[in-house]
Write a protein that holds these residues in place. Sequence first.
Motif, PDB file in Angstrom:
ATOM      1  N   ILE A 428      27.237 -62.220 -35.684  1.00  0.00           N
ATOM      2  CA  ILE A 428      27.336 -60.991 -36.157  1.00  0.00           C
ATOM      3  C   ILE A 428      26.048 -60.209 -36.184  1.00  0.00           C
ATOM      4  O   ILE A 428      25.526 -59.343 -37.130  1.00  0.00           O
ATOM      5  CB  ILE A 428      27.899 -60.910 -37.708  1.00  0.00           C
ATOM      6  CG1 ILE A 428      27.049 -61.773 -38.467  1.00  0.00           C
ATOM      7  CG2 ILE A 428      29.269 -61.380 -37.797  1.00  0.00           C
ATOM      8  CD1 ILE A 428      27.288 -61.941 -39.787  1.00  0.00           C
ATOM      9  N   SER A 431      25.646 -56.292 -36.450  1.00  0.00           N
ATOM     10  CA  SER A 431      26.417 -55.745 -37.679  1.00  0.00           C
ATOM     11  C   SER A 431      24.938 -55.329 -38.595  1.00  0.00           C
ATOM     12  O   SER A 431      23.956 -55.855 -38.810  1.00  0.00           O
ATOM     13  CB  SER A 431      26.952 -56.792 -38.551  1.00  0.00           C
ATOM     14  OG  SER A 431      27.559 -56.188 -39.872  1.00  0.00           O
ATOM     15  N   THR A 437      31.040 -57.228 -42.924  1.00  0.00           N
ATOM     16  CA  THR A 437      31.862 -57.694 -41.574  1.00  0.00           C
ATOM     17  C   THR A 437      32.425 -59.220 -41.813  1.00  0.00           C
ATOM     18  O   THR A 437      33.634 -59.048 -41.319  1.00  0.00           O
ATOM     19  CB  THR A 437      30.714 -57.718 -40.590  1.00  0.00           C
ATOM     20  OG1 THR A 437      29.942 -56.550 -40.375  1.00  0.00           O
ATOM     21  CG2 THR A 437      31.520 -58.317 -39.183  1.00  0.00           C
ATOM     22  N   ASP A 440      35.515 -58.563 -43.751  1.00  0.00           N
ATOM     23  CA  ASP A 440      36.612 -57.918 -42.892  1.00  0.00           C
ATOM     24  C   ASP A 440      37.105 -58.952 -42.055  1.00  0.00           C
ATOM     25  O   ASP A 440      38.269 -58.918 -41.788  1.00  0.00           O
ATOM     26  CB  ASP A 440      36.108 -56.837 -42.169  1.00  0.00           C
ATOM     27  CG  ASP A 440      35.629 -55.387 -42.905  1.00  0.00           C
ATOM     28  OD1 ASP A 440      36.097 -55.489 -44.240  1.00  0.00           O
ATOM     29  OD2 ASP A 440      34.761 -54.859 -42.390  1.00  0.00           O
ATOM     30  N   LEU A 499      35.927 -55.306 -34.844  1.00  0.00           N
ATOM     31  CA  LEU A 499      34.809 -55.415 -35.805  1.00  0.00           C
ATOM     32  C   LEU A 499      33.202 -55.447 -35.167  1.00  0.00           C
ATOM     33  O   LEU A 499      32.544 -55.478 -36.027  1.00  0.00           O
ATOM     34  CB  LEU A 499      34.864 -56.937 -36.411  1.00  0.00           C
ATOM     35  CG  LEU A 499      36.352 -57.077 -37.292  1.00  0.00           C
ATOM     36  CD1 LEU A 499      36.197 -58.519 -37.698  1.00  0.00           C
ATOM     37  CD2 LEU A 499      36.312 -56.051 -38.412  1.00  0.00           C
ATOM     38  N   VAL A 501      31.946 -57.427 -33.178  1.00  0.00           N
ATOM     39  CA  VAL A 501      31.087 -58.946 -33.400  1.00  0.00           C
ATOM     40  C   VAL A 501      31.542 -59.577 -32.100  1.00  0.00           C
ATOM     41  O   VAL A 501      32.434 -59.321 -31.016  1.00  0.00           O
ATOM     42  CB  VAL A 501      31.679 -59.649 -34.471  1.00  0.00           C
ATOM     43  CG1 VAL A 501      31.353 -59.246 -35.795  1.00  0.00           C
ATOM     44  CG2 VAL A 501      33.070 -60.282 -34.188  1.00  0.00           C
TER      45      VAL A 501
END
Length: 952
Positions: A428, A431, A437, A440, A499, A501
Motif C-alpha cells: 500500500i 496510498s 485502504t 477497504d 484499491l 494497491v
Amino acid sequence: MFLFRLGGKIARHRGLVVAFWILVLAALIGGNRTLGTDYDDTFVLPGASSQAGQDVLAERFGLTGTNGQVLVTATSGKITDQANSDEVAKLAKKISDVDEVAAGNPLEGDYALVSDDEKHTIIQVRFVSQNPDEDTLDEVTHAATPPSGSTVETSIGGDAYKGGGEPSKIPELLGLLVSFLILAVTFGSFLAAGMPILTSMIGVGITLSGVVIVTHATTVSSSAPTLAEMLGLAVGIDYALFILSRHRRNLAEGHSPTESMSRALATAGSAVVFAGATVVIALCGLTVAGIPVLTVMGLAAAAAVSVAVTLALTLLPAIALLLGERLRPKMKAPKEEKPRKKKAAAPPKAKVGFAERWVSAVTKVPLLTIAAVLVILGIATIPATQLDLALPDNSTAPEDTSARQTYDGITEAFGAGYNSPLSVTANIITSTDPTKTVDDLAKKVQDVPDVVHIMQATPNPGADTGLVALVPKDGQTAESTATLVQALRDRSAQWEEELGVTDILIAGTTAVNIDVSKQLADALLPFAAIVMGLSVILLMIVFRSLAVPIKATLGYLLSVGAALGSVVAAFQWGWLDAVMGESAGPIVSFLPIFVMGVLFGLAMDYEMFLVSAMREEFVVSGNASEAIHHGFKASSKVVTAAAMIMTSVFIAFIPGGSATIKPIALGLAIGVAVDAFVVRMTLVPAVLMLLGRGAWWLPAWLERALPEVDVEGAALHRKVAYEDWAADRTPTAVFASELVVAKGAQPLDIVAPLGEVTRVVAPKGADERTLANVLAGRTRPSGGELVVDGLLLPEQREQVNRVASVVDLTGSSTEAELEQRIRATARLSSGSRRARREQLDRTVALVGELKRAIGSGSPHTMRSALVDAAQAVASGVRTVVITGLDALLLAQDRHRTERLADALAGHGLAVVLLLTHAGETAAPTDPPGSRETDPREKQEKQEKQEKRAVHD
C-alpha cells in the motif's frame, strides 16, 4: 569381485573394523549430547505465493515464528463483563511479558473476538521462534493459567503446542524382541540371532545422532528421526539376515570362516547393495516434490538405509569373523539303524516342506491364483481411490493433550475455522490513507463466501504494507478452506485495480499447508512414473527378461494400492479409531509419496531374492517349471523371515507414534506383508508358471544394449569353478566352454595356454572375425563360459580389452601411416614422458624383431599386422588373436603367419590362430566335459544325444 576381496581384508583387520565403528558411534553421540536438538516442523515452499506472503509477514510485521492460542472461557456471566474482561487483559499482559513472545487483548479494537454465546474469546500468541524451546512454552503456559479464584478458565494450544510428549519405547522393544525370536528360529542359534539386532541398533544410533547434528545446519522435521529409525531397524536387520544366513550356509558346506564370509559378501552382499541402492534412490526421489522439509526427511531415511548397508558389509562380517567357528551350524549325527528281522520295507518318501507344498498349490492352476490375487488386492485398493491429503493439525492430536482439547474447545465455541486463520497482505506504499485502504481491503475480504470473521486489519509501522487477518468457515483440512484460498487469489487482481494497491498475497500457515498438500499431490504421478520406470530398467538389467520387470512393477502397484487402501480405511474413514487413538481425518500429505518410495526398494528386494533363485535354476536346467519350484524352495525361507521382521518392526512404531508416524508405519507394515506374501510368494510363481519359458525372453537388441550387473554373485561361482579347474593345469590365458559366439552358431570349446599357439576353427554359424572380437572382449557372446586371463566375460569386458588384442592379417597401411600410428599410440598411453618414449622405442624394436622372425620378403599386407602385434607385446597384452589367415592366398604368406605366431608365443603370450576350415591341430587340453574342437564333430554328438533322449 570387489566384495569378495573385501571379505579377506575385513578378516585381516576385523578387530580394527569393530573398533572403528564403535568410535564413530561414540563421536556422533558426543556431538549429539553437546549440541542438542533443533527440529523445525515448519513447511517452507520456495516459489509459492503463500510462502512469499509469509516472507512479507516476517519482514514487514515481524511475524517470524509460530503461533499459539489461548481459549478463555468465563465461568460465570459474559466474557465482556468488566471482571472477566479485566482477567483477559491481565492474561494477555502476562503472556506478552515472556521473552520473545507477543500477545494482544482480543476484546479491544474494532475487531473484538467474542463467541456467539458471549462466553469465550481467544488470545492469539505469537512466538519469535518457529520452534520455541520447552522452557518458553512452559512459561507461556504458566502465564496463561489464571490464578486460583479467577472468573475465567483457559486452555492453551495452537501450532506451537503439538502435544503428546515423548512416545513410549516399549512397543519398539517388543518389535525387536519379535525380530530376535524370528531370527532365532531362522538360524537355530541365539548367538547368530543377536548379531543383526546389534548391528542394526548401532546403525540407528549413528543415523539418529547424525540427524540431530544436521538439525543445526538445516531445517529438519521432528518426524525425520522416527522415520529414519524405523527404516534403519527394518532394513538393517534384514540386510544382516541375508548376509549372515549365506555365511552360515557356506560354513555348513565346510568352508573356512574367511572364505565363507568372502563368498557371502560376493553373493548376498551384492544383493544387499542392489536392494539398498534401490531404496536410497527412491527416497532421494522425494526431492521431486520440491519441498525442503520433505527432501531432508527423505535424505535422512536414505542415510539410515545407507548406514545399514555399510554396516551389513563391514561391521557384521567383522563380528562374525571374530566369533569364527562358533557360528558354524552343528551337524546332526546320523542315527544308527538297528537290524531288522522282517523284510525291509520300501524306503520312506522324502519329506515335503511347507514351501514346496505352497508353490505347488499356487502354480497348479496359475490362472485361478492370478485371478484370486487380483480380486483380493483390487478390493483392498478401492479405499485408496478416495485418498484425501492434508498436512496434520491439532485435530488429530491425542485427546488427552492440551493441544487437542484447545482445538476442540475453539471449534465448539467459535467454529473450526478459528483454528486455521488466514492472512492477506498488500503493498500500500502508494496510498495516501493507509488505514482507510486496509479497511477497504478488509471489507472486500469479508464479502467473500466462507469468510466468517475479520480478526485484524492494519498497516505496518512503515505504512507500506497492509495486513488483513481472517477466519475461514472450516478448518485447514476442509476442502472449502482450499477453495476459499483460491477464491481470494482469483479476486486479488481486481482488488489491486480497484484499491490502487499491488502484490496482494494470501499468507499464513494454513495457506502454506494447503499449497504444500497440493504440490505433493501434483508430484505423486511424476514420482510414480520415475519409480516404475526405474523398476523396469533395474529388473531388466538384473534378470535379462522383459516379462519379469513388467510383472514385478505391476505387483508393486498392487502392494502400494493395498497399503494406501488400509491407511485410508483405518485413519481417513476411522475404522480403527478405537485402536489407533486417532480421529478420522485426511491423510498426511507426504504419506503416499514416502510409502511408495520405501515400498519400491523393499519390493524389488524381495523380487530379486526370490526370482533370482528361480532364474539361476532355469539357466542351469532350462526347465521353467522346475526352476520355479527349486528357486522358491531355496529362497522362500529367508524372504519369509525378512518380511516378518520388517512387518513386526513397522507395527511396533504404531502404538507410540505421532499422528504423522502412525499411518506411515501401518502403510509400510501392510505394504511389506502384502508384497512379500501375496505378490512375491503367490502371484509371482503363478505368473511365471503361466508364461513358461517366455518369462525369460529378452529381445536380442535389448540384450546387447543393457549393461551386465551381477547382483546375486553368480560370477563368483563361475570364477571359483574356473580356478578349481585351472589349479593343476598349465597357466591358461583363454578358456571357453560351450561358447556360443553368435545366435545360431555351434558351441565351441577352447583352451589356450600362455606361451603357446592354439589353432581354433571358427564354429558353423559364425565367421572368424566375430569369434576374434568375442575372444578379445569386444563383442558379447550369446552363451556359454568364457574366461580370458582369469577375467570373466561379459562381466569384466573392459578389463579384458586391456589384456587381449586382435591382429588382423588383412589390414594394409603405408610405412608413413604405420609410423604415425605407433607414435599416436605411444602418446596416448599412460605414464611419464620417459615411459612413453620407452614404449615407442620398444614398439619400433619389436616391429624389426618380428620382421626378422617371419623372414625377408614379407608382403605389404602384413605390415599392419606386424605393427599391431608389436604394440600388443609392448603394452603388456597377454592374449593375441590372429584373424585373416584364410584370406592369404600364397602358401609362403601362411608360413610367415605361423612364424609370427611362434614369435609372439616366444614372448610368453597366448596366441589364438583362427581358421575357417577344419583339419588344423586341436587345442592341447580340452575343457572339462568336452573333447571336441571341431564344431562339426560336436554337432554330430549332440544330434546323437537328442535322438537317444527322444527314444528314451
